[in-house]
Motif scaffolding. Structure first.
Motif, mmCIF file in Angstrom:
data_model
loop_
_atom_site.group_PDB
_atom_site.id
_atom_site.type_symbol
_atom_site.label_atom_id
_atom_site.label_comp_id
_atom_site.label_asym_id
_atom_site.label_seq_id
_atom_site.Cartn_x
_atom_site.Cartn_y
_atom_site.Cartn_z
ATOM 1 N N LEU A 26 0.846 -1.235 -0.071
ATOM 2 C CA LEU A 26 -0.081 -0.002 -0.005
ATOM 3 C C LEU A 26 0.875 1.252 0.011
ATOM 4 C CD1 LEU A 26 -2.551 -0.787 2.904
ATOM 5 C CD2 LEU A 26 -2.562 -1.307 0.171
ATOM 6 N N LEU A 27 0.406 2.213 -0.730
ATOM 7 C CA LEU A 27 1.361 3.445 -1.127
ATOM 8 C C LEU A 27 0.417 4.557 -0.974
ATOM 9 C CD1 LEU A 27 3.372 2.437 -4.143
ATOM 10 C CD2 LEU A 27 4.123 2.370 -2.052
ATOM 11 N N SER A 28 0.977 5.581 -0.158
ATOM 12 C CA SER A 28 0.202 7.002 -0.013
ATOM 13 C C SER A 28 1.182 8.017 0.072
ATOM 14 C CB SER A 28 -0.900 6.934 0.952
ATOM 15 O OG SER A 28 -0.364 6.995 2.155
ATOM 16 N N ILE A 29 0.759 9.257 -0.454
ATOM 17 C CA ILE A 29 1.677 10.543 -0.155
ATOM 18 C C ILE A 29 0.500 11.432 0.139
ATOM 19 C CG2 ILE A 29 3.174 12.226 -1.117
ATOM 20 C CD1 ILE A 29 3.839 9.919 -3.314
ATOM 21 N N SER A 30 0.641 12.312 1.243
ATOM 22 C CA SER A 30 -0.228 13.071 1.752
ATOM 23 C C SER A 30 0.217 14.268 2.335
ATOM 24 C CB SER A 30 -1.234 12.492 2.845
ATOM 25 O OG SER A 30 -0.536 12.121 3.727
ATOM 26 N N ASN A 31 -0.861 15.439 2.351
ATOM 27 C CA ASN A 31 -0.381 16.488 3.297
ATOM 28 C C ASN A 31 -1.807 16.877 3.948
ATOM 29 O OD1 ASN A 31 -2.193 17.862 1.563
ATOM 30 N ND2 ASN A 31 -0.843 19.245 0.882
ATOM 31 N N ASP A 32 -1.978 17.782 4.757
ATOM 32 C CA ASP A 32 -3.040 18.333 5.562
ATOM 33 C C ASP A 32 -4.426 18.497 4.779
ATOM 34 O OD1 ASP A 32 -2.096 20.514 4.784
ATOM 35 O OD2 ASP A 32 -2.709 21.564 6.577
ATOM 36 N N LYS A 33 -4.290 18.507 3.436
ATOM 37 C CA LYS A 33 -5.366 18.827 2.407
ATOM 38 C C LYS A 33 -5.827 17.708 1.586
ATOM 39 C CE LYS A 33 -7.058 22.649 -0.383
ATOM 40 N NZ LYS A 33 -6.395 24.117 -0.965
ATOM 41 N N GLY A 34 -4.987 16.531 1.325
ATOM 42 C CA GLY A 34 -5.507 15.693 0.581
ATOM 43 C C GLY A 34 -4.116 14.572 0.560
ATOM 44 N N TYR A 35 -4.690 13.729 -0.632
ATOM 45 C CA TYR A 35 -3.470 12.588 -0.642
ATOM 46 C C TYR A 35 -3.909 11.839 -2.019
ATOM 47 C CZ TYR A 35 -7.578 9.469 0.812
ATOM 48 O OH TYR A 35 -8.488 8.822 1.148
ATOM 49 N N ILE A 36 -2.577 11.203 -2.652
ATOM 50 C CA ILE A 36 -2.874 10.300 -3.768
ATOM 51 C C ILE A 36 -2.208 8.820 -3.223
ATOM 52 C CG2 ILE A 36 -2.223 12.176 -5.327
ATOM 53 C CD1 ILE A 36 0.537 11.039 -5.643
ATOM 54 N N MET A 37 -2.751 7.726 -3.760
ATOM 55 C CA MET A 37 -2.599 6.542 -3.207
ATOM 56 C C MET A 37 -2.749 5.246 -4.218
ATOM 57 S SD MET A 37 -5.032 4.904 -0.186
ATOM 58 C CE MET A 37 -4.724 3.081 0.393
ATOM 59 N N CYS A 38 -2.182 4.335 -4.020
ATOM 60 C CA CYS A 38 -2.054 3.377 -5.091
ATOM 61 C C CYS A 38 -3.400 2.635 -5.244
ATOM 62 C CB CYS A 38 -1.245 2.035 -4.449
ATOM 63 S SG CYS A 38 -1.925 1.360 -3.026
ATOM 64 N N GLY A 39 -3.684 1.696 -6.225
ATOM 65 C CA GLY A 39 -5.019 1.140 -6.700
ATOM 66 C C GLY A 39 -5.710 0.945 -5.505
ATOM 67 N N ALA A 40 -5.545 0.581 -4.267
ATOM 68 C CA ALA A 40 -6.208 0.083 -3.159
ATOM 69 C C ALA A 40 -7.248 1.317 -2.888
ATOM 70 C CB ALA A 40 -5.334 -0.251 -1.900
ATOM 71 N N LEU A 41 -7.058 2.229 -3.000
ATOM 72 C CA LEU A 41 -8.016 3.468 -2.815
ATOM 73 C C LEU A 41 -9.305 3.188 -3.456
ATOM 74 C CD1 LEU A 41 -8.704 6.173 -1.575
ATOM 75 C CD2 LEU A 41 -7.580 7.111 -3.510
ATOM 76 N N ASP A 42 -10.385 3.481 -2.946
ATOM 77 C CA ASP A 42 -11.882 3.163 -3.569
ATOM 78 C C ASP A 42 -12.383 4.571 -3.901
ATOM 79 O OD1 ASP A 42 -14.530 2.633 -4.255
ATOM 80 O OD2 ASP A 42 -14.884 1.271 -2.760
ATOM 81 N N VAL A 43 -11.994 5.087 -4.978
ATOM 82 C CA VAL A 43 -12.500 6.592 -5.292
ATOM 83 C C VAL A 43 -14.148 6.539 -5.155
ATOM 84 C CG1 VAL A 43 -12.635 8.524 -7.016
ATOM 85 C CG2 VAL A 43 -10.412 7.458 -6.138
ATOM 86 N N GLY A 44 -14.525 5.512 -5.639
ATOM 87 C CA GLY A 44 -16.208 5.383 -5.731
ATOM 88 C C GLY A 44 -16.703 5.502 -4.708
ATOM 89 N N LEU A 45 -16.219 4.842 -3.519
ATOM 90 C CA LEU A 45 -16.881 4.995 -2.334
ATOM 91 C C LEU A 45 -16.688 6.392 -1.550
ATOM 92 C CD1 LEU A 45 -17.766 3.461 0.559
ATOM 93 C CD2 LEU A 45 -15.276 3.469 1.237
ATOM 94 N N LEU A 46 -15.454 6.997 -1.753
ATOM 95 C CA LEU A 46 -15.206 8.258 -1.386
ATOM 96 C C LEU A 46 -16.078 9.332 -1.970
ATOM 97 C CD1 LEU A 46 -11.343 8.570 -1.422
ATOM 98 C CD2 LEU A 46 -12.902 7.970 0.538
ATOM 99 N N ASN A 47 -16.574 9.211 -3.275
ATOM 100 C CA ASN A 47 -17.400 10.007 -3.964
ATOM 101 C C ASN A 47 -18.853 9.885 -3.710
ATOM 102 O OD1 ASN A 47 -15.476 11.655 -5.310
ATOM 103 N ND2 ASN A 47 -15.525 10.462 -7.296
ATOM 104 N N ASP A 48 -19.236 8.699 -3.415
ATOM 105 C CA ASP A 48 -20.583 8.191 -3.005
ATOM 106 C C ASP A 48 -20.817 8.465 -1.488
ATOM 107 O OD1 ASP A 48 -21.062 8.039 -6.083
ATOM 108 O OD2 ASP A 48 -20.410 5.856 -5.703
#
Length: 100
Positions: A26-48
């Protein structure tokens, strides 16, 4: 194993996180505003289901290292990320700089 490392981009500090799991990383890069992540991130879940949280995030697939995550095009982004000018196909590094 978990590795936490600061990453400096154009004078701004982000936190890179690598979590080694069986058969995947699992990979992520973040700051206090947001992040990018590897394919494990579920963007659909975050948007819905979590859209009321207004999460700024992007997802890159096929990456195995933090360096690859920084240089990969984003496969998907949240609606909140789009409102900051982050879009599908944008390189991870460029997306992070929009999160400043």
């Amino acid at each position: 194993m978990i590795d936490l490392s600061p990453i400096e981009l154009n004078g701004h500090t982000f936190l890179a996180v690598t979590v080694l799991l069986p058969k995947t990383t699992l990979l992520s890069i973040s700051n206090d505003k947001g992040y990018i992540m590897c394919g494990a991130l579920d963007v659909g879940l975050l948007n819905d289901q979590l859209k009321d949280r207004k999460i700024v995030a992007g997802r890159a697939v096929g990456v195995r290292t933090i360096d690859q995550l920084l240089n990969a095009p984003l496969e998907s982004v949240t609606f909140e990320a789009e409102s900051l000018g982050i879009y599908k196909g944008m390189i991870g590094r460029e997306a992070l700089l929009k999160m400043i």
